[in-house]
Motif scaffolding. Sequence first.
Motif, PDB file in Angstrom:
ATOM      1  N   SER A 115       0.829  -1.203   0.000  1.00 62.48           N
ATOM      2  CA  SER A 115       0.000   0.000   0.000  1.00 62.48           C
ATOM      3  C   SER A 115       0.868   1.258   0.000  1.00 62.48           C
ATOM      4  N   VAL A 116       1.898   1.272   0.826  1.00 63.25           N
ATOM      5  CA  VAL A 116       2.809   2.424   0.888  1.00 63.25           C
ATOM      6  C   VAL A 116       3.553   2.567  -0.436  1.00 63.25           C
ATOM      7  N   SER A 117       3.973   1.457  -1.008  1.00 63.07           N
ATOM      8  CA  SER A 117       4.687   1.489  -2.286  1.00 63.07           C
ATOM      9  C   SER A 117       3.797   2.060  -3.396  1.00 63.07           C
ATOM     10  N   ARG A 118       2.534   1.620  -3.447  1.00 63.61           N
ATOM     11  CA  ARG A 118       1.604   2.144  -4.462  1.00 63.61           C
ATOM     12  C   ARG A 118       1.361   3.633  -4.249  1.00 63.61           C
ATOM     13  N   ALA A 119       1.200   4.042  -2.997  1.00 63.33           N
ATOM     14  CA  ALA A 119       0.970   5.458  -2.702  1.00 63.33           C
ATOM     15  C   ALA A 119       2.182   6.291  -3.119  1.00 63.33           C
ATOM     16  N   ASN A 120       3.381   5.800  -2.847  1.00 63.72           N
ATOM     17  CA  ASN A 120       4.594   6.518  -3.239  1.00 63.72           C
ATOM     18  C   ASN A 120       4.712   6.596  -4.761  1.00 63.72           C
ATOM     19  N   ASP A 121       4.368   5.500  -5.446  1.00 64.44           N
ATOM     20  CA  ASP A 121       4.425   5.495  -6.906  1.00 64.44           C
ATOM     21  C   ASP A 121       3.444   6.514  -7.478  1.00 64.44           C
ATOM     22  N   THR A 122       2.248   6.554  -6.934  1.00 67.44           N
ATOM     23  CA  THR A 122       1.250   7.523  -7.387  1.00 67.44           C
ATOM     24  C   THR A 122       1.729   8.942  -7.142  1.00 67.44           C
ATOM     25  N   ARG A 123       2.298   9.191  -5.990  1.00 64.74           N
ATOM     26  CA  ARG A 123       2.801  10.531  -5.652  1.00 64.74           C
ATOM     27  C   ARG A 123       3.903  10.956  -6.624  1.00 64.74           C
ATOM     28  N   ARG A 124       4.825  10.019  -6.951  1.00 65.68           N
ATOM     29  CA  ARG A 124       5.889  10.326  -7.918  1.00 65.68           C
ATOM     30  C   ARG A 124       5.297  10.705  -9.269  1.00 65.68           C
ATOM     31  N   LYS A 125       4.303   9.955  -9.708  1.00 66.77           N
ATOM     32  CA  LYS A 125       3.677  10.235 -11.001  1.00 66.77           C
ATOM     33  C   LYS A 125       3.017  11.607 -11.002  1.00 66.77           C
ATOM     34  N   ILE A 126       2.357  11.935  -9.921  1.00 68.87           N
ATOM     35  CA  ILE A 126       1.711  13.247  -9.822  1.00 68.87           C
ATOM     36  C   ILE A 126       2.749  14.357  -9.882  1.00 68.87           C
ATOM     37  N   LEU A 127       3.843  14.198  -9.155  1.00 71.60           N
ATOM     38  CA  LEU A 127       4.881  15.233  -9.134  1.00 71.60           C
ATOM     39  C   LEU A 127       5.561  15.378 -10.492  1.00 71.60           C
ATOM     40  N   VAL A 128       5.869  14.269 -11.141  1.00 75.79           N
ATOM     41  CA  VAL A 128       6.482  14.337 -12.476  1.00 75.79           C
ATOM     42  C   VAL A 128       5.530  15.034 -13.439  1.00 75.79           C
ATOM     43  N   GLY A 129       4.257  14.666 -13.376  1.00 73.31           N
ATOM     44  CA  GLY A 129       3.273  15.310 -14.239  1.00 73.31           C
ATOM     45  C   GLY A 129       3.170  16.797 -13.977  1.00 73.31           C
ATOM     46  N   ALA A 130       3.186  17.185 -12.712  1.00 77.24           N
ATOM     47  CA  ALA A 130       3.098  18.603 -12.368  1.00 77.24           C
ATOM     48  C   ALA A 130       4.298  19.376 -12.905  1.00 77.24           C
ATOM     49  N   VAL A 131       5.481  18.780 -12.814  1.00 79.41           N
ATOM     50  CA  VAL A 131       6.683  19.439 -13.316  1.00 79.41           C
ATOM     51  C   VAL A 131       6.597  19.606 -14.827  1.00 79.41           C
ATOM     52  N   TYR A 132       6.216  18.537 -15.538  1.00 82.83           N
ATOM     53  CA  TYR A 132       6.115  18.630 -16.995  1.00 82.83           C
ATOM     54  C   TYR A 132       5.051  19.633 -17.429  1.00 82.83           C
ATOM     55  N   LEU A 133       3.924  19.648 -16.745  1.00 86.36           N
ATOM     56  CA  LEU A 133       2.880  20.608 -17.092  1.00 86.36           C
ATOM     57  C   LEU A 133       3.334  22.043 -16.835  1.00 86.36           C
ATOM     58  N   LEU A 148       6.437  23.125 -16.945  1.00 88.05           N
ATOM     59  CA  LEU A 148       7.391  23.442 -18.019  1.00 88.05           C
ATOM     60  C   LEU A 148       6.664  23.749 -19.324  1.00 88.05           C
ATOM     61  N   ALA A 149       5.657  22.959 -19.623  1.00 88.24           N
ATOM     62  CA  ALA A 149       4.921  23.144 -20.870  1.00 88.24           C
ATOM     63  C   ALA A 149       4.157  24.469 -20.879  1.00 88.24           C
ATOM     64  N   ASP A 150       3.718  24.921 -19.710  1.00 82.92           N
ATOM     65  CA  ASP A 150       3.015  26.204 -19.628  1.00 82.92           C
ATOM     66  C   ASP A 150       3.932  27.375 -19.957  1.00 82.92           C
ATOM     67  N   LYS A 151       5.223  27.208 -19.710  1.00 87.09           N
ATOM     68  CA  LYS A 151       6.177  28.310 -19.882  1.00 87.09           C
ATOM     69  C   LYS A 151       6.938  28.258 -21.206  1.00 87.09           C
ATOM     70  N   ASP A 152       6.888  27.111 -21.882  1.00 92.42           N
ATOM     71  CA  ASP A 152       7.741  26.923 -23.061  1.00 92.42           C
ATOM     72  C   ASP A 152       6.959  26.201 -24.155  1.00 92.42           C
ATOM     73  N   ASP A 153       6.786  26.882 -25.296  1.00 91.20           N
ATOM     74  CA  ASP A 153       6.014  26.305 -26.396  1.00 91.20           C
ATOM     75  C   ASP A 153       6.664  25.034 -26.949  1.00 91.20           C
ATOM     76  N   GLU A 154       7.990  25.003 -26.994  1.00 94.48           N
ATOM     77  CA  GLU A 154       8.678  23.802 -27.488  1.00 94.48           C
ATOM     78  C   GLU A 154       8.457  22.628 -26.547  1.00 94.48           C
ATOM     79  N   ALA A 155       8.496  22.897 -25.246  1.00 95.14           N
ATOM     80  CA  ALA A 155       8.250  21.838 -24.268  1.00 95.14           C
ATOM     81  C   ALA A 155       6.813  21.338 -24.380  1.00 95.14           C
ATOM     82  N   LEU A 156       5.882  22.254 -24.628  1.00 99.50           N
ATOM     83  CA  LEU A 156       4.482  21.872 -24.807  1.00 99.50           C
ATOM     84  C   LEU A 156       4.324  20.989 -26.037  1.00 99.50           C
TER      85      LEU A 156
END
Length: 104
Positions: free
Chosen positions: A35-53, A55-63
């Motif tokens: 359960s802890v492992s799944r929660a940590n995996d989900t949290r990592r995915k959310i954070l990676v997604g937030a970082v990419y989003l 970046l994409a908001d600030k840079d047309d090439e990244a988008l």
Amino acid sequence: MTAIEERIETLQKKLNEAKAKKQRLDAKKRAKERSVSRANDTRRKILVGAVYLALADKDDEALAALNKRMDMALERDDDRALFDLPPLQKQEAEAAPEAEPSAS
């Protein structure tokens, strides 16, 4: 049954109960770790997604790069719709019905 045999039987029952209790505790511990492992995996995915989003908001090439990656990676139409991507074409075997044999 002699007293010593009764004592052995009582101790054997206690041992079996203790082993069963240990198995239950071990199973509970493994479930908690999963359960802890799944929660940590989900949290990592959310954070990676937030970082990419971000970046994409600030840079047309990244988008553009993100959109290209999402287009290549996403297969489910409902997932693709979240990113304003068109649905994937059905595979030719699914889209084209087989020719029906003619009735003679």
